[in-house]
Write an enzyme that holds these catalytic residues in place. Structure first.
Site, PDB file in Angstrom:
ATOM      1  N   GLY A 265      -4.990  -2.022   4.573  1.00  0.00           N
ATOM      2  CA  GLY A 265      -3.694  -3.114   4.436  1.00  0.00           C
ATOM      3  C   GLY A 265      -4.434  -4.376   4.761  1.00  0.00           C
ATOM      4  N   ARG A 266      -5.123  -4.695   6.107  1.00  0.00           N
ATOM      5  CA  ARG A 266      -5.641  -5.834   6.270  1.00  0.00           C
ATOM      6  C   ARG A 266      -7.165  -5.718   5.411  1.00  0.00           C
ATOM      7  NH1 ARG A 266      -4.331  -2.482   9.819  1.00  0.00           N
ATOM      8  NH2 ARG A 266      -6.180  -1.198  11.299  1.00  0.00           N
TER       9      ARG A 266
ATOM     10  N   LYS B 244       9.569  -1.419  13.852  1.00  0.00           N
ATOM     11  CA  LYS B 244       9.925  -0.298  12.727  1.00  0.00           C
ATOM     12  C   LYS B 244      11.087   0.570  13.001  1.00  0.00           C
ATOM     13  CE  LYS B 244       5.879  -0.854   9.956  1.00  0.00           C
ATOM     14  NZ  LYS B 244       4.718  -0.124   8.877  1.00  0.00           N
TER      15      LYS B 244
ATOM     16  N   GLU C  41      -4.986  -6.663  15.014  1.00  0.00           N
ATOM     17  CA  GLU C  41      -3.887  -5.308  14.521  1.00  0.00           C
ATOM     18  C   GLU C  41      -5.367  -4.398  13.989  1.00  0.00           C
ATOM     19  OE1 GLU C  41      -1.235  -5.024  11.262  1.00  0.00           O
ATOM     20  OE2 GLU C  41      -1.803  -4.317  10.741  1.00  0.00           O
TER      21      GLU C  41
ATOM     22  N   LYS D  18       0.830  -1.474  -0.119  1.00  0.00           N
ATOM     23  CA  LYS D  18      -0.266  -0.070  -0.287  1.00  0.00           C
ATOM     24  C   LYS D  18       0.732   1.773  -0.359  1.00  0.00           C
ATOM     25  CE  LYS D  18      -3.861   2.335   2.846  1.00  0.00           C
ATOM     26  NZ  LYS D  18      -4.312   1.914   3.918  1.00  0.00           N
TER      27      LYS D  18
ATOM     28  N   GLU E  98      10.168  -4.923   4.758  1.00  0.00           N
ATOM     29  CA  GLU E  98      10.482  -5.859   4.328  1.00  0.00           C
ATOM     30  C   GLU E  98      10.014  -6.492   2.984  1.00  0.00           C
ATOM     31  OE1 GLU E  98       9.204  -4.816   6.800  1.00  0.00           O
ATOM     32  OE2 GLU E  98       9.171  -6.491   8.681  1.00  0.00           O
TER      33      GLU E  98
ATOM     34  N   HIS F 127      -4.814 -33.859  17.313  1.00  0.00           N
ATOM     35  CA  HIS F 127      -3.284 -33.907  18.436  1.00  0.00           C
ATOM     36  C   HIS F 127      -2.022 -32.858  18.042  1.00  0.00           C
ATOM     37  CE1 HIS F 127      -5.260 -37.888  16.329  1.00  0.00           C
ATOM     38  NE2 HIS F 127      -6.108 -36.786  16.126  1.00  0.00           N
TER      39      HIS F 127
HETATM   40  O1  F6P Z   1       2.267  -3.502  10.347  1.00  0.00           O
HETATM   41  C1  F6P Z   1       1.834  -2.753   9.449  1.00  0.00           C
HETATM   42  C2  F6P Z   1       0.732  -2.438   8.433  1.00  0.00           C
HETATM   43  O2  F6P Z   1       1.064  -1.189   7.789  1.00  0.00           O
HETATM   44  C3  F6P Z   1       0.221  -3.550   7.809  1.00  0.00           C
HETATM   45  O3  F6P Z   1      -0.659  -3.109   8.222  1.00  0.00           O
HETATM   46  C4  F6P Z   1       0.220  -3.654   6.627  1.00  0.00           C
HETATM   47  O4  F6P Z   1      -0.847  -4.640   6.006  1.00  0.00           O
HETATM   48  C5  F6P Z   1       1.324  -4.117   6.308  1.00  0.00           C
HETATM   49  O5  F6P Z   1       2.167  -3.466   6.803  1.00  0.00           O
HETATM   50  C6  F6P Z   1       1.964  -3.816   4.908  1.00  0.00           C
HETATM   51  O6  F6P Z   1       2.154  -2.324   4.384  1.00  0.00           O
HETATM   52  P1  F6P Z   1       2.777  -2.043   3.313  1.00  0.00           P
HETATM   53  O7  F6P Z   1       0.857  -2.515   2.243  1.00  0.00           O
HETATM   54  O8  F6P Z   1       2.024  -0.404   2.863  1.00  0.00           O
HETATM   55  O9  F6P Z   1       3.358  -2.645   2.426  1.00  0.00           O
END
Ligand code: F6P
Length: 541
Positions: free
Chosen positions: A260-261, A506, A346, A200, A206, A377
């Site tokens: 995002g979620r 972060k 979240e 987003k 990452e 199990h």
């Molecule tokens: O971990 C926080 C967060 O902002 C989530 O809410 C989101 O889904 C994820 O990081 C990834 O964010 P982006 O889509 O901006 O890379």
């Protein structure tokens, strides 16, 4: 106005040790009265210790908290995410045939449909091979690089809808651990692989680090001149996708009013669309849209998201059960618990109310789970005989997709129903004694052995039952949970749509990187963190 759980807690205390089975004995219609159906989806919450008074008191919270007004505020594009000044309109992404929705006076639906049409066209052409790799070969594999909502939604739905997969194979890379991308890419041919960078913000460390690694891998195979054919991006940040060098025709944008979620319904779902095709993807959206309509129009007592939320509030804030287990009897829902962990934790893991004051009660619960029967199990021992109560949320479909293996599905379903029955019924000491006596035990040893075989029972569970896990049904289920989280959040008086709690870690990670690399000192760090840095620094590869 903040809700008050005192009356509900009093009802819970009055019920005392009442056994749920008593509620069934008192009311032969309990199962149907404490169930609701929406478009073929059955939610049965009769195996909880809620009675009519508790339900009425829970329903009253809906009015106090203003759930109906806030629901309309969400659907109509008001900026209910007020710590970020944003509307919350993931529902607009599946609004396939409704009217306009305004944000800041402008309709957003036309833009949503335009992007969806672009996605459809792109997916169709990739699937037919008319959009191809640099070499001209059709794409055989798609790698979605994203994390959190930019990963969990697509990967969960992709796994869930495997029987409908008839496009390129999809793979998902999220962790910044190089092992993840390495293990995914090592089995793939870069000449026929499309990489989708899903972010987003297009700043998530990452994702950007993995995207660069994927770029290096592709450049080795197709050169700088071929790279633009192998990358697509899904983001709200078009300036950043351009800076990364992604062809604007292969960027599918969305707006900041999609959290995002909550984003699987739009461009972030592109990998899923590539795998199952635009038509099946539309069915997924239609399922969610059906749940939206249900949530918006059904009376409280028939409203699945509302009932799920009330059960959640009853167990968490009233009874004090800190966790809830999500237990799908559907192997393909293997990623649903992880998806729901982000969605629920979240969203509702917040310590302050909307007005910034401390939350006077517990926030949302710890959500965890694993598909049955594997969980049986592993951790069901604790659920049945441990000292803590874990409310269980079972999901089960009448039919599987596997022709010739129907007998296995019957076994799966029986296991699901048996577990909720066992949690409810338990096994008394007398029953355990009889079993052990029949095995020849006597006296003190019989007593000792029998006690180990007692199941307290009276443990609450709910079951969500459906016909078959189709794209439509998956859409219904995911939207059901989204709205459940919304209703719980409104009752708790929190903002379910921000996530400030992920920021501190972060920031500290960024600051620690040079310390670990020996390029900065650890001034101000605590002793434990410094010790760990020093220990790791002494290790050589
Ligand atoms: O971990 C926080 C967060 O902002 C989530 O809410 C989101 O889904 C994820 O990081 C990834 O964010 P982006 O889509 O901006 O890379």
């Amino acid at each position: 106005m903040s809700v008050d759980f005192a009356a509900l807690k009093a009802l819970h205390a009055t019920a005392g040790d009442r056994h749920i089975l008593e509620l069934f004995q008192q009311d032969e219609d309990r199962a149907s009265r404490f169930s609701a159906i929406a478009d073929g989806l059955l939610f049965d919450y009769s195996k909880t210790n809620m009675d009519d008074s508790a339900l009425a008191a829970l329903m009253a919270l809906l009015e106090v908290a203003g759930v109906a007004e806030k629901r309309e505020a969400m659907f109509s594009g008001q900026k209910i995410n007020d710590t970020e000044g944003r509307a919350v309109l993931h529902t607009a992404l599946r609004n396939l045939d409704g009217g306009e929705v305004l944000v800041d006076g402008k309709d957003v639906i036309a833009g949503v449909r335009h992007t969806l049409a672009r996605m459809d066209d792109f997916a169709d052409r990739v699937r037919r091979g008319s959009i191809s790799a640099y070499s001209g070969a059709p794409f055989e594999d798609v790698v979605n690089i994203g994390i959190g909502g930019s990963d969990l939604g697509p990967v969960m739905a992709y796994e869930a809808l495997k029987p409908y997969e008839d496009g390129p194979r999809c793979h998902f890379v999220s962790n910044v651990d190089g092992a993840h991308i390495n293990d995914v890419l090592k089995g793939l041919n870069p000449q026929t692989t499309l990489v989708i960078v899903a972010s987003k913000t297009f700043t998530t460390i990452e994702t950007m680090t993995n995207a660069k690694a994927a770029r290096d891998w592709l450049v080795k195979a197709v050169g700088e001149e071929g790279i633009s054919k192998h990358f697509a991006a899904l983001s709200t940040a078009k300036d950043k996708t351009a800076a990364f060098g992604i062809d604007p025709d292969l960027v599918f944008g969305f707006e900041d009013w999609v959290g995002g979620r909550y984003s699987v319904w739009g461009p972030i779902g592109l990998s899923l669309m590539l795998a199952i095709g635009p038509q099946k993807f539309a069915e997924f959206l239609r399922g969610a849209q059906a749940m939206d309509t249900h949530f918006r129009t059904a009376e409280w007592q028939d409203n699945l998201p509302v009932l799920l939320a009330l059960v959640g509030i009853w167990h968490n804030q009233v009874c004090g059960y800190a966790t809830r287990a999500v237990l799908p009897y559907e192997q393909r829902l293997v990623r649903l618990p992880a998806y729901l962990q982000q969605l629920e934790m979240e969203s509702n893991g917040k310590g302050v109310a909307m007005d910034g004051t401390d939350l006077p009660f517990n926030s949302g619960p710890v959500v965890w789970g694993e598909p049955g029967t594997n969980g049986q199990h592993a951790f069901y021992q604790l659920i049945h005989q441990g000292t803590r109560v874990v409310p269980c949320e079972f999901l089960v479909g009448r039919f599987g997709h596997e022709k010739g293996l129907e007998h296995m599905h019957e076994l799966l379903v029986s296991n699901c129903l048996a577990q909720s029955e066992a949690l409810l019924r338990g096994r008394s000491l007398d029953e355990a004694r009889a079993i052990m006596a029949a095995k020849g035990f006597e006296g003190a040893e019989l007593e000792r052995q029998a006690r180990h075989r007692v199941f307290p029972g009276n443990r609450p569970s709910t079951t969500l039952a459906y016909e078959k896990l189709t794209p439509f049904v998956l859409g219904q289920i995911v939207a059901l949970y989204e709205h459940r989280v919304f209703v719980e959040g409104v009752i708790l008086g929190i903002n379910s749509f921000d996530q400030w709690g992920v920021e501190l870690g972060k920031e500290l990670a960024l600051a620690l990187q040079p310390v670990l690399a020996g390029e900065a000192d650890g001034a101000g760090k605590d002793g434990s963190t410094l010790q760990l840095v020093q220990y790791l620094q002494t290790k050589t590869a």
